[in-house]
Design a protein around this motif. Structure first.
Motif, PDB file in Angstrom:
ATOM      1  N   HIS A 155       0.586  -1.015  -0.202  1.00 57.99           N
ATOM      2  CA  HIS A 155      -0.046   0.420  -0.222  1.00 57.99           C
ATOM      3  C   HIS A 155       0.453   1.033   0.183  1.00 57.99           C
ATOM      4  N   GLU A 176      -4.157   8.301   7.524  1.00 56.38           N
ATOM      5  CA  GLU A 176      -4.154   6.632   7.659  1.00 56.38           C
ATOM      6  C   GLU A 176      -2.653   7.129   9.134  1.00 56.38           C
ATOM      7  N   MET A 178      -2.546   1.567   7.602  1.00 61.71           N
ATOM      8  CA  MET A 178      -2.025   1.343   6.537  1.00 61.71           C
ATOM      9  C   MET A 178      -1.309  -0.123   6.001  1.00 61.71           C
ATOM     10  N   GLU A 221      -4.132  -1.993   4.489  1.00 66.15           N
ATOM     11  CA  GLU A 221      -4.456  -2.109   3.165  1.00 66.15           C
ATOM     12  C   GLU A 221      -3.234  -3.274   2.920  1.00 66.15           C
ATOM     13  N   ALA A 222      -2.070  -3.094   2.830  1.00 68.95           N
ATOM     14  CA  ALA A 222      -1.646  -4.030   2.641  1.00 68.95           C
ATOM     15  C   ALA A 222      -1.835  -5.220   2.764  1.00 68.95           C
ATOM     16  N   ARG A 256      -4.237  -6.510   0.487  1.00 72.09           N
ATOM     17  CA  ARG A 256      -4.005  -6.921  -0.911  1.00 72.09           C
ATOM     18  C   ARG A 256      -3.049  -8.565  -0.894  1.00 72.09           C
ATOM     19  N   SER A 275       5.014  -1.253   8.044  1.00 68.10           N
ATOM     20  CA  SER A 275       4.871  -0.354   7.449  1.00 68.10           C
ATOM     21  C   SER A 275       5.316   0.460   8.774  1.00 68.10           C
ATOM     22  N   SER A 289      -4.843  -6.390  -7.389  1.00 65.62           N
ATOM     23  CA  SER A 289      -4.744  -4.619  -7.207  1.00 65.62           C
ATOM     24  C   SER A 289      -3.591  -3.871  -8.438  1.00 65.62           C
ATOM     25  N   GLN A 315       1.204   1.972  -8.486  1.00 64.77           N
ATOM     26  CA  GLN A 315       0.708   3.003  -7.614  1.00 64.77           C
ATOM     27  C   GLN A 315       1.589   4.052  -7.464  1.00 64.77           C
ATOM     28  N   THR A 334     -11.951   0.991   2.478  1.00 67.98           N
ATOM     29  CA  THR A 334     -10.345   1.182   2.844  1.00 67.98           C
ATOM     30  C   THR A 334     -10.719   1.379   4.375  1.00 67.98           C
TER      31      THR A 334
END
Length: 481
Positions: A15, A46, A51, A54-55, A58, A132, A308, A314, A451
């Motif tokens: 992410h 965030e 975060m 989100e990673a 995926r 993260s 994704s 990204q 999200t």
């Protein structure tokens, strides 16, 4: 003695926040500093936990293998004395039997999480390493300019699902003063660069030699090298010493992402690697660590399942945030809040009772008439059946905007606050805030995805997490400072 099956990466996800700070904007605002390129900036809603979620989403979206453990690594945890990994665990909707632990305090904890997840997989327990970081420096500093925000998740397992086999690893640890930050400080302090450069070059050579020996390879047999590290001078020195094809570290576009960088670079290398290629991952920080991977045929199947965007996609999709707003989001620029009451602190007992909804965005579906309820209900709104419900998670489902409004008076660090009524695929409606969006460009009927974000943090430090909607392909078209 039973042979240990091949251990390696079975899925991964990254992410990168949508926002980018143009480094030239720093120089324009302060009269000096800045430089070329951009850096990734975590939005006002965030933090490292959101975060990481989100990673991880995926990573898990492209595999049927459920993790038996989650290890969350960051140098900038949202909470101390409370496990942040349990928030990640809840947001992913994992079973209570899945363990969740933090590796926090230093950028090197990211590699530690990768090692721990690999060890867990070797013991028969697939594990998800979530890395993260949000990198912050004092205004005008090199840390502010060169840093970047990101999260990566790497799922380790065994068997036919492995897309990159872990062939070997090595480490070299040493105590020396290069970077430090005491509790309560917002930015790191650094020693003179030349001192640590020599230390890291020596330590990296030891770690790489150990990893290659463990893998039974020579450096000449390595196809790609990915080198992570906050000490940029040392990274350049190690890169030159290895003399192999190096994976772009994205520092010119995303910045140096600290704890997350080893995972981001490994994911970027896997995005571009051919089957059978050997990848050497090197990470510098209070020592050096190295991991050697070789890609398998399963990598092709993983790419076919993935929906994704890749790391490169990204990195190329960012849109600009002004320097003044960046400083506001980071807490260096105190601006007057809307003249409205401060938000209430979320209470522990009701939050615990509603964990499946608040963190997992799980409603219920009536087994009698198939009606979805958001949040979960005992009595069906359609057929009035009582206690005929099954859990129904919608966090990963697409939705469309039925109607919305933009409110300039509501409490928000990034006004206007956009609230929308969402209709989910397969039924169900909820009201949610919309983030990473331009109110002027938003339209009824736009498709959104959910999200995991931080709604706000109370005065006594309680983070109120929940889900927001994000336009699937839209992005703010203008910038307000």
């Amino acid at each position: 003695m039973t042979a240990i099956p091949d251990v390696g990466v079975i899925s991964y996800g990254v992410h990168l926040p949508a926002w980018r700070l143009d480094r030239k904007g720093i120089g324009r605002a302060l009269g000096s500093g800045g430089g070329k390129g951009t850096r990734a900036v975590a939005s006002f809603d965030e933090d490292t936990t959101s975060m990481g979620v989100e990673a991880a989403r995926r990573a898990l979206a492209v595999t049927a293998v459920e993790p038996r453990g989650v290890v969350f690594a960051t140098a900038n945890p949202a909470y101390a004395d409370k496990t942040n990994a349990t928030t990640v665990h809840a947001a992913l909707g994992l079973d209570r039997s899945v363990s969740a632990y933090d590796f926090a305090g230093a950028a090197r904890s990211g590699v530690g999480a990768l090692f721990a997840a690999a060890d867990s997989a070797a013991a028969g327990r697939p594990a998800l390493a979530v890395l993260s970081d949000i990198r912050t420096g004092l205004p005008g500093s090199a840390e502010e300019r060169d840093g970047g925000d990101a999260a990566a998740a790497v799922h380790f397992g065994t068997g036919d699902d492995v897309v990159a086999t872990l062939l070997g690893r090595g480490s070299a640890s040493a105590e020396f003063l290069e970077r430090w930050r005491i509790a309560g400080d917002s930015s790191s302090r650094l020693w003179e660069e030349r001192f640590a450069e020599g230390q890291y070059k020596e330590l990296a050579a030891e770690a790489v030699e150990s990893a290659l020996k463990d893998a039974g390879l020579t450096l000449a047999e390595v196809d790609k090298v990915a080198i992570a590290g906050l000490h940029r001078r040392a990274v350049r020195s190690v890169t030159k010493a290895l003399g192999r094809a190096v994976v772009d570290d994205l520092s010119a576009v995303v910045g140096v992402t600290g704890t997350a960088q080893p995972g981001v670079l490994l994911a970027s290398a896997l995005d571009e690697a051919a089957v059978g290629e050997t990848i050497l991952l090197v990470a510098l920080g209070d020592g050096a660590d190295a991991m050697v991977f070789r890609t398998t045929e399963a990598l092709v199947e993983l790419r076919e399942r993935r929906t994704s965007p890749s790391v490169a996609q990204q990195a190329a999709r960012g849109f600009e945030v002004g320097y003044q707003k960046f400083l506001t989001w980071r807490g260096f620029l105190k601006r007057e809040a809307p003249r409205r009451p401060d938000p209430d602190r979320p209470a522990g007992p009701p939050a615990q009772r509603n964990t499946d909804w608040k963190f997992g965005l799980t409603g219920s579906r009536c087994t009698a008439c198939d009606t979805r309820h958001l949040p979960a209900a005992r009595v069906c709104i359609e057929c009035k059946a009582v206690d005929e419900m099954v859990a129904d998670r919608v966090a990963d489902l697409p939705a469309v905007i039925a109607t919305f409004q933009a409110d300039l008076l509501a409490y928000s660090m990034n006004p206007p606050l956009i609230a929308a009524a969402l209709n989910f695929e397969g039924g169900g409606r909820m009201i949610a805030e919309v983030t990473d969006a331009d109110a002027k460009a938003l339209k009824i009927g736009d498709q959104v995805e959910m999200t995991f974000r931080r709604l706000y943090t109370t005065a006594d430090g309680v983070h109120n997490y929940f889900w927001k909607a994000r336009p699937v392909q839209a992005a703010p078209s203008g910038e307000e400072n």
